[in-house]
Motif scaffolding. Structure first.
Motif, mmCIF file in Angstrom:
data_model
loop_
_atom_site.group_PDB
_atom_site.id
_atom_site.type_symbol
_atom_site.label_atom_id
_atom_site.label_comp_id
_atom_site.label_asym_id
_atom_site.label_seq_id
_atom_site.Cartn_x
_atom_site.Cartn_y
_atom_site.Cartn_z
ATOM 1 N N THR C 514 15.154 -9.694 0.601
ATOM 2 C CA THR C 514 13.648 -10.400 0.701
ATOM 3 C C THR C 514 13.146 -11.041 1.901
ATOM 4 O O THR C 514 13.314 -11.871 2.353
ATOM 5 N N ASN C 515 12.567 -9.594 2.133
ATOM 6 C CA ASN C 515 11.836 -10.390 3.878
ATOM 7 C C ASN C 515 10.867 -9.387 4.210
ATOM 8 O O ASN C 515 10.163 -9.218 2.787
ATOM 9 N N THR C 516 9.716 -10.068 5.358
ATOM 10 C CA THR C 516 8.465 -9.437 5.184
ATOM 11 C C THR C 516 7.787 -8.782 4.642
ATOM 12 O O THR C 516 6.427 -8.677 4.124
ATOM 13 N N GLU C 517 8.681 -7.160 5.121
ATOM 14 C CA GLU C 517 8.331 -6.026 4.308
ATOM 15 C C GLU C 517 8.002 -5.948 3.060
ATOM 16 O O GLU C 517 7.139 -5.615 2.373
ATOM 17 N N ILE C 518 9.203 -6.107 3.020
ATOM 18 C CA ILE C 518 9.762 -6.264 1.220
ATOM 19 C C ILE C 518 8.323 -6.632 0.100
ATOM 20 O O ILE C 518 7.927 -6.777 -0.617
ATOM 21 N N ARG C 519 8.035 -8.070 0.866
ATOM 22 C CA ARG C 519 7.031 -9.308 0.549
ATOM 23 C C ARG C 519 5.884 -8.464 0.380
ATOM 24 O O ARG C 519 4.846 -7.987 -0.894
ATOM 25 N N ALA C 520 5.667 -7.432 1.338
ATOM 26 C CA ALA C 520 4.507 -6.987 1.273
ATOM 27 C C ALA C 520 4.263 -6.376 0.125
ATOM 28 O O ALA C 520 3.439 -5.832 -0.027
ATOM 29 N N LYS C 521 5.054 -5.264 0.201
ATOM 30 C CA LYS C 521 5.240 -3.898 -0.529
ATOM 31 C C LYS C 521 5.266 -4.684 -2.396
ATOM 32 O O LYS C 521 4.374 -4.016 -3.153
ATOM 33 N N ARG C 522 6.073 -5.600 -2.343
ATOM 34 C CA ARG C 522 5.854 -6.432 -3.914
ATOM 35 C C ARG C 522 4.763 -6.666 -4.458
ATOM 36 O O ARG C 522 4.163 -6.696 -4.902
ATOM 37 N N ILE C 523 3.854 -6.918 -2.836
ATOM 38 C CA ILE C 523 2.435 -7.795 -3.527
ATOM 39 C C ILE C 523 1.621 -6.736 -3.338
ATOM 40 O O ILE C 523 0.460 -6.653 -4.458
ATOM 41 N N ALA C 524 1.646 -5.476 -2.696
ATOM 42 C CA ALA C 524 0.961 -4.132 -3.186
ATOM 43 C C ALA C 524 0.826 -3.773 -4.263
ATOM 44 O O ALA C 524 0.321 -2.889 -5.511
ATOM 45 N N GLY C 525 2.200 -4.103 -5.690
ATOM 46 C CA GLY C 525 2.835 -4.177 -6.074
ATOM 47 C C GLY C 525 1.908 -4.589 -7.271
ATOM 48 O O GLY C 525 1.481 -4.154 -8.780
ATOM 49 N N ILE C 526 1.802 -5.720 -7.162
ATOM 50 C CA ILE C 526 0.987 -6.690 -7.998
ATOM 51 C C ILE C 526 -0.494 -5.962 -8.014
ATOM 52 O O ILE C 526 -0.985 -6.525 -8.966
ATOM 53 N N TYR C 527 -0.852 -5.901 -7.504
ATOM 54 C CA TYR C 527 -2.555 -6.096 -6.713
ATOM 55 C C TYR C 527 -2.454 -3.729 -7.654
ATOM 56 O O TYR C 527 -3.986 -4.382 -8.208
ATOM 57 N N ARG C 528 -1.827 -3.495 -7.770
ATOM 58 C CA ARG C 528 -1.967 -2.447 -8.363
ATOM 59 C C ARG C 528 -1.941 -2.818 -9.175
ATOM 60 O O ARG C 528 -2.602 -1.641 -10.916
ATOM 61 N N ALA C 529 -0.596 -3.393 -10.166
ATOM 62 C CA ALA C 529 -0.611 -3.736 -11.816
ATOM 63 C C ALA C 529 -1.991 -4.701 -12.592
ATOM 64 O O ALA C 529 -1.965 -3.765 -13.219
ATOM 65 N N ASP C 530 -3.057 -4.838 -11.566
ATOM 66 C CA ASP C 530 -3.763 -5.926 -11.464
ATOM 67 C C ASP C 530 -4.962 -4.268 -11.982
ATOM 68 O O ASP C 530 -5.860 -5.292 -12.937
ATOM 69 N N ARG C 531 -4.985 -3.384 -10.950
ATOM 70 C CA ARG C 531 -5.934 -2.323 -11.163
ATOM 71 C C ARG C 531 -5.908 -2.339 -12.486
ATOM 72 O O ARG C 531 -6.410 -1.277 -13.413
ATOM 73 N N GLU C 532 -4.592 -1.347 -12.977
ATOM 74 C CA GLU C 532 -4.482 -0.769 -14.303
ATOM 75 C C GLU C 532 -4.410 -1.715 -15.489
ATOM 76 O O GLU C 532 -3.846 -1.019 -16.386
ATOM 77 N N MET C 533 -4.594 -2.839 -15.509
ATOM 78 C CA MET C 533 -5.101 -3.157 -16.380
ATOM 79 C C MET C 533 -6.286 -3.550 -16.768
ATOM 80 O O MET C 533 -7.416 -3.072 -16.310
ATOM 81 N N PRO C 534 -6.075 -2.884 -18.552
ATOM 82 C CA PRO C 534 -7.710 -3.317 -18.759
ATOM 83 C C PRO C 534 -8.801 -4.278 -18.490
ATOM 84 O O PRO C 534 -9.755 -3.826 -19.109
#
Lengths: 597, 120, 574
Positions: C514-534
């Protein structure tokens, strides 16, 4: 100060303190008071005079008569005979080891008259607790001259021209170090005295601090002026309480006289010194570790660069020199660069102080010009090897150094020559070994020391020295294997190349140099399971020579294990199963009938 | 310490007291301190010499002592030897004479002939 | 900064004047092995595996520390360099228990990888291995000093990132050890259990306490009704355990995998995250209205809670009294859900899948028993779940996506973003805005509180009241905010603090690396999941609405206080 007709200098260096010079001094003072000589005779406690194995020692001036191995009763005699009646007490003066002839004064003793004392110029001669005595011997003249008559650049130039190199180990040119710091960006700048002397058996730095603390303070102030620093630190180990005490006193006195503090000599230049007491870790003698320790962090080295002159204490430009280096500075300023550069060899100028120890008649502290041969130090000054034994090797530089065998006795002692032989100048430990020394065991001793003192930061030193110790251990126990010598060599080279700091990079030296000069001893241990010097117990068998044994039975009496048996007047035998290999029987045999295999 | 001059002055004053350890060829004043000398008052002579030297700020003189010189009836004996000069022996010295010797001989360089026995 | 020209292995390269040889070589595509190096945090030149030859230099230079210079000629692969590195690695391995096959880090170990890369065939030194016992006194982490290579990355993270300094280097030479002061057990010192040390450990010298056995046992027990909750951050990282890209959203596969393992119900911590917003948002509004203690500080992150209890006890009354979503879930699983499903709560076994090691400690806090039972039975980290799935032979990527169970599996996008720094703040704002203004928020994104900046400050206008907000992640950053608040230098109404850098997606239980780069990708995933929620606002969560209606009655009500709120206690600094 008062005028006295006689000064009696009582050495209060650590060696003499151990042999109870305080009781001798008390007895002397009692006698002087009893004889009402107290207004005529002054008793002065000095730092180490050097000839430690002769302690307690004292010198009576104006004659300069040197008395040694004194007991309290001897002091009574000296007071009654010499001080009162002017008669030298002959049986208490020094006799040369070879001839047994008596030497009355300092000048008549080779141990002293072959020395050139620059760093030790005051040690053993002045009362270290008296700034006045230091001033009387030109103390603070150099500082005064520098502040009143020289520019910082001139000071640095002078030190550079003198050719003075660091006396703490690596021999870096001192003037260059000062110049780097003077030119470096960043303020404030600092000056540090490395008094973390840690080589086993070395005590030159302690002796200077205990015997002549002002010389270090004066030199630091000079450097402060030259580099633009206003604050100095002396990092000294807690194991040197007397040095700490005398330094504290010296700092206080210097401040009282205005020789430290604000506006020194009315020149506007200010400099002060503080003491930092370390816990005595060997690695804290490494400069970056020392600085970390002063800053209150774990005392361990960091990679260089940046060097302290660029980024030292709290990241600021810092000059760090060891005690002996500092002690050379005031005479260099006063006598000039040419004077200093005229002493020593082409690349190694001036003198070096050695702590002479081991199998040599005169142990103690000696200062000789660079380039003096080992032979002169050991045989002329040191008085040779005791008990008619043969010289085997000299170990210089402590755990970072190496061994020099007999065939190199005529090597001039300077930085380059020693390095070429696989040893180093180091801080000045000089241990003499005779034929009874096992070189494998010696290497093992030093490796055990460094692996104990390794800070544990970098892996080559932390693990590598332990692995070397384990291999040496098995060799000395008779479990050495084919290939062990080569493995030690590979490890040694690898640690030298890979370790982070000077401690690790030099840690393999004792092993590599003994392999280089005494490989056959390693081979004897490994392949013949034999310790030629008879030191490694696991490899030593004690036997009785039937020809020489008279059957006196003394060996059987002293043997703690009951391993010796035999009938009176008949040759005795040692049971190797029961024998503890303590060597007591051999020591006590009057007929040299017991020897080792 | 306000200046280098001040340090120089202090050093000169202090050096007088430290010269004794230099082993340099100073003027040497030897007081015979055998039993005879002590009995005749050599101790008082030493004290007087020291006090007077201090008072007059005499430099470059070491006071030393010796045993019986074999001239017991002349005790206390005081010998003064200036480097390069002759050795002068004063006899029957007492405290007052000692002070006078300091002033005349050591300070003014005049031998007080009438108190001496001249030696070679 | 001026630039310099040098050559590395004959290749001309340009670098900034203060760059290190290592950085420069990496940019030029030249790999230099490292072990102790941790970018910007631990640059100490200790392991000596990055040694290179610099022409003109007396000794080999550590590339991680040594700076470039104009005209420098660097060689990274000469025989002497390789030989020196190799010997150093051999030495390190000679002091390492070579138990790779049974090691928790088997196949994910930097030391093992180095040994493979170096092609070591033999360890010629058979001496002693530094003998220190395993320390399993902590509920969250296990220290195994025998496996420690003394790289000190853990020490650097604990001190510099987290500002905790629970562990330090002690003793000397061969006996050197990284441990709490005085060699005290980890469980007895001011360790906050964040597990950042375990994330940066190259070996298994410090790792999470494995509790998978307890879960396997529960799953095998027919008496037990085993329910599982998954934290928001797990859905964007569990895929990494199976070779998927960091940040890939694998919620449906995660649910399917858990069901495959035999969990009776698969629920979502996102549900209780929504619930947290209802409670905590109400708490904020009530403190604002009634002059309560401000700023209000979030209380979701158990590492942060233990930190404030140790180091800032004077600010404890600023903490929200809300339990964390995990604990709210546990309390409800054994009350509301038990009632609804008609199951004896004694038989309900609650398992949490968390990105976090500190959750293990939190679940064991004695006060976390408002259901009458310990509310959460076992906490597994993302890594432990990955291991269970592998043991069960789950081919994760090929699973078909499945849905969470009702009712505790229903959530909104506001619940998901709890997994990233700023997420709790944003979720709270989405709800508070609508509750206070009565207007519909559009768009729902508060980007000012997003992103990797250590401390983020923002202000929002709620019906004429300007709310001053701060968000910090990483306890070192938390210190900055708390010190500014304590000294009066800054004033805030509401502060979100997450223990770990990046928030929960960077938690100590997440896949390694888990490093800075991977953290950023996971954060992007979180906001993607948020956007996809009804639904993207907590107060719109129908299951939460039902919960209030059927059971809790109202936020901050009597039952809420009993089940969803807690208290804190000061702890010593040491």
């Amino acid at each position: 100060m008062e005028l006295y007709r006689s000064h009696v200098l009582v050495c209060a260096g650590a060696g003499c303190i151990s042999s109870d010079c305080q009781a001798v001094k008390k007895s002397l003072l009692d006698s002087i008071n009893r004889l009402k000589l107290d207004k005529e005779v002054k008793v002065v406690e000095t730092g180490c005079m050097g000839p430690c194995d002769q302690g307690p020692v004292m010198v009576v001036y104006p004659e300069g008569v040197f008395y040694r191995r004194l007991k309290p009763a001897d002091a009574v005699e000296i007071a009654e005979e010499h001080l009162l009646k002017g008669r030298v007490v002959k049986h208490l003066i020094y006799q040369t080891p070879e001839t047994g002839s008596a030497a009355l004064t300092f000048e008549q003793i080779d141990f002293f008259n072959k020395q050139t004392r620059i760093a030790l110029r005051n040690t053993g001669i002045i009362n270290p607790e008296s700034v006045e005595e230091y001033i009387a011997r030109n103390g603070y003249q150099a500082l005064g001259r520098v502040l009143s008559k020289m520019t910082p650049e001139e000071v640095i130039d002078l030190v550079k021209k003198s050719g003075l190199r660091g006396r703490g180990g690596a021999g870096f040119p001192t003037g260059l170090k000062w110049e780097f710091s003077a030119r470096a960006q960043g303020k404030p700048k600092y000056v540090v005295c490395n008094a973390d002397e840690g080589d086993p058996g070395a005590f030159m730095d302690r002796s200077i601090l205990e015997g002549d603390p002002h010389s270090v303070l004066e030199a630091m102030a000079i450097c402060g002026y030259a580099t633009g620093a206003g604050q100095g630190y002396v990092y000294v180990r807690a194991e040197y309480p007397l040095a700490v005490q005398r330094l504290n006193l010296a700092i206080r006195k210097a401040r009282e006289y205005g020789l430290l503090g604000e506006n020194i000599f009315g020149t506007g230049f200010g400099f002060d010194v503080e003491i930092r007491v370390g816990a005595g870790a060997f690695v804290c003698g490494e400069e970056t570790a020392l600085l970390a320790s002063i800053e209150g962090r774990r005392g361990e080295p960091r990679p260089k660069p940046p060097f302290p002159a660029q980024g030292g204490l709290w990241g600021k430009p810092t000059v760090i020199n060891n005690v002996e280096t500092w002690a050379n500075i005031p005479p260099i300023i006063l006598n000039g660069a040419d004077w200093f550069a005229g002493i020593g060899t082409e690349k190694s100028k001036g003198t070096k102080v050695f702590a002479l120890a081991g199998k040599v008649n005169n142990t103690g502290l000696v200062e000789v010009p660079m380039g003096t041969t080992l032979r002169e130090i050991i045989f002329d000054i040191g008085g040779g090897i005791p008990n008619g034994k043969k010289f085997k090797a000299a170990q210089t530089g402590g755990p970072s150094g190496g061994c020099i065998p007999a065939k190199h006795l005529d090597v001039p002692v300077d930085y380059e020559s020693l390095t070429e032989l696989g040893a180093i100048m180091g801080s000045g430990g000089l241990i003499i070994m005779d034929e009874d020394t096992c070189m494998v065991d010696l290497a093992r001793f030093f490796v055990e020391f460094v692996q104990d003192e390794s800070c544990g930061k970098c892996s080559p030193c932390r693990i590598g020295t332990r692995r070397m110790l384990e291999i040496l251990d098995r060799i000395t126990k008779g479990r050495g294997r084919d290939g062990d010598i080569e493995l030690l060599e590979e490890l040694g080279r690898g640690i030298k190349a890979g370790a982070l700091c000077g401690l690790g990079q030099t840690a393999p030296n004792p092993v590599l140099s003994t392999i280089r000069h005494f490989r056959e001893e390693y081979e004897a241990h490994i392949y013949q399971h034999r310790c030629p010097a008879g030191v490694c117990k696991a490899l030593t068998v004690y036997v009785i020579d039937e020809e020489k044994c008279t059957g006196c039975g003394r060996c059987a009496v002293v043997c703690p294990a009951g391993a010796v048996s035999g009938v009176k007047k008949q040759p005795h035998h040692i049971d190797p199963e029961k024998c503890l290999k303590c060597g007591t029987c051999m020591e006590k045999c009057k007929f040299q009938a017991i020897h080792t295999l | 310490m306000k200046s280098l001059d001040e340090l120089d002055k202090l050093r000169e004053k202090l050096q007088a007291e430290m010269r004794i350890r230099e082993g340099q060829p100073d003027t040497r004043v030897t007081v015979a301190m055998g039993t005879c000398g002590i009995a005749a008052g050599a101790r008082e002579v030493v004290t007087a010499l020291l006090e007077e030297m201090k008072k007059r700020n005499v430099k470059g003189v070491t006071i030393t002592q010796t045993g019986c010189a074999g001239l017991c009836h002349y005790e206390p004996l005081v010998e003064v030897e200036v480097p390069g000069g002759e050795r002068v022996t004063y006899v029957h010295v007492d405290g007052d004479k000692a002070r006078e010797i300091v002033l005349e001989h050591l300070v003014n360089g005049q031998i007080i002939k009438e108190w001496t026995i001249l030696k070679k | 900064m001026s630039s310099v020209n040098l050559t590395i292995d004959g290749k001309p390269v340009q670098a900034e004047a203060d760059a290190t040889i290592l950085e420069t070589a990496r940019r030029a595509g030249i790999k230099i092995p490292t072990l102790c190096y941790l970018e910007e945090l631990n640059v100490i030149g200790a392991c000596r595996l990055c040694l290179v030859r610099v022409e003109g230099a007396r000794a080999l230079q550590p590339a991680c520390v040594a700076r470039v210079a104009e005209g420098m000629v660097v060689r990274t692969n000469t025989p002497d360099v390789l030989q020196a590195r190799r010997l150093n690695l051999e030495l390190i391995l000679s002091n390492h228990p070579r138990e790779c096959l049974t090691c928790p880090r088997n196949n994910n170990c930097e030391l093992q990888q180095l040994a493979a890369d170096f092609g070591l065939e033999e360890i010629r030194f058979e001496g002693e291995i530094t003998p220190y016992p395993v320390d399993d006194s902590s509920p969250a982490l296990v220290r195994d000093p025998r496996k420690c290579v003394l790289c000190r990355r853990c020490v650097a993270v604990c001190e510099q990132v987290q500002g905790v300094s629970a562990i330090s280097v002690q003793e000397r030479g061969f006996n050197t050890i990284v441990a709490p002061a005085f060699l005290d057990p980890l469980g007895s010192v001011a360790c906050v259990n964040c597990g950042q040390c375990a994330l940066v450990c190259p070996t298994a010298a410090i790792h999470e306490k494995d509790q998978t056995a307890a879960v396997w046992a529960a799953l095998a027990d027919p008496q037990k009704h085993v329910v599982v909750q998954t934290a928001p951050a797990v859905r964007v990282s569990i895929g990494e355990m199976f070779g998927l890209k960091p940040g890939e959203v694998v919620t449906g596969k995660l649910v399917a995998a858990l069901r495959h393992l035999g969990f009776d119900r698969v629920f979502d911590t996102d549900f209780s995250a929504d619930l947290t917003i209802m409670e905590e948002g109400s708490e904020l509004l009530s403190r604002l209205k009634e002059g309560g203690r401000l700023p209000l500080i979030t209380s979701c992150s158990p590492g942060w809670i233990k930190f404030i209890e140790h180091f800032y006890p004077a600010l404890l009354s600023n903490l929200s009294t809300c339990k964390s979503p995990q604990q709210m879930f546990g309390a409800l699983a054994k009350t509301y859900y038990a009632q609804k499903a008609g199951i004896d709560p004694a038989d309900i076994f609650v398992v949490s899948i968390m990105p976090c090691t500190a959750k293990k400690f939190e679940a064991g806090r004695p006060e976390m028993n408002s259901s009458g039972y310990q509310d959460v039975d076992v906490v597994l980290t993302t890594r432990e779940l990955g291991k269970m799935l592998k043991q069960a032979g789950v081919d994760f990527d090929s699973l078909s996506e499945e849905e969470y169970d009702d009712p505790l599996g229903i959530s909104t996008g506001a619940g998901v973003i709890f997994g990233a720094t700023g997420g709790v703040m944003e979720a709270a704002l989405r709800t508070a805005y609508e509750l206070v203004t009565g207007e519909t928020l559009e768009p729902v994104d508060f980007t000012a509180v997003r992103g990797m900046a250590g401390v983020k400050e923002a202000a929002v206008n709620l019906n004429g009241t300007e709310l001053k907000l701060a968000v910090a992640h990483g306890l070192g950053n938390a210190r900055k905010v708390l010190d500014a608040v304590s000294s009066g230098e800054k004033t805030f109404h509401f502060i979100e603090i997450m223990c770990c850098p990046g928030g929960c997606i960077g938690g100590g239980g997440q896949p390694i690396p888990t490093n800075t780069e991977i953290r950023a990708k996971r954060i992007a995933g979180i906001y993607r999941a948020d956007r996809e929620m009804p639904r993207r606002k907590s107060h719109e969560n129908p299951a939460v609405q039902a919960l209030y209606k059927e059971f809790l009655e109202q936020p901050l009500g009597y039952k809420s206080h009993e089940l969803l709120h807690t208290h804190y206690e000061p702890r010593g600094q040491f």
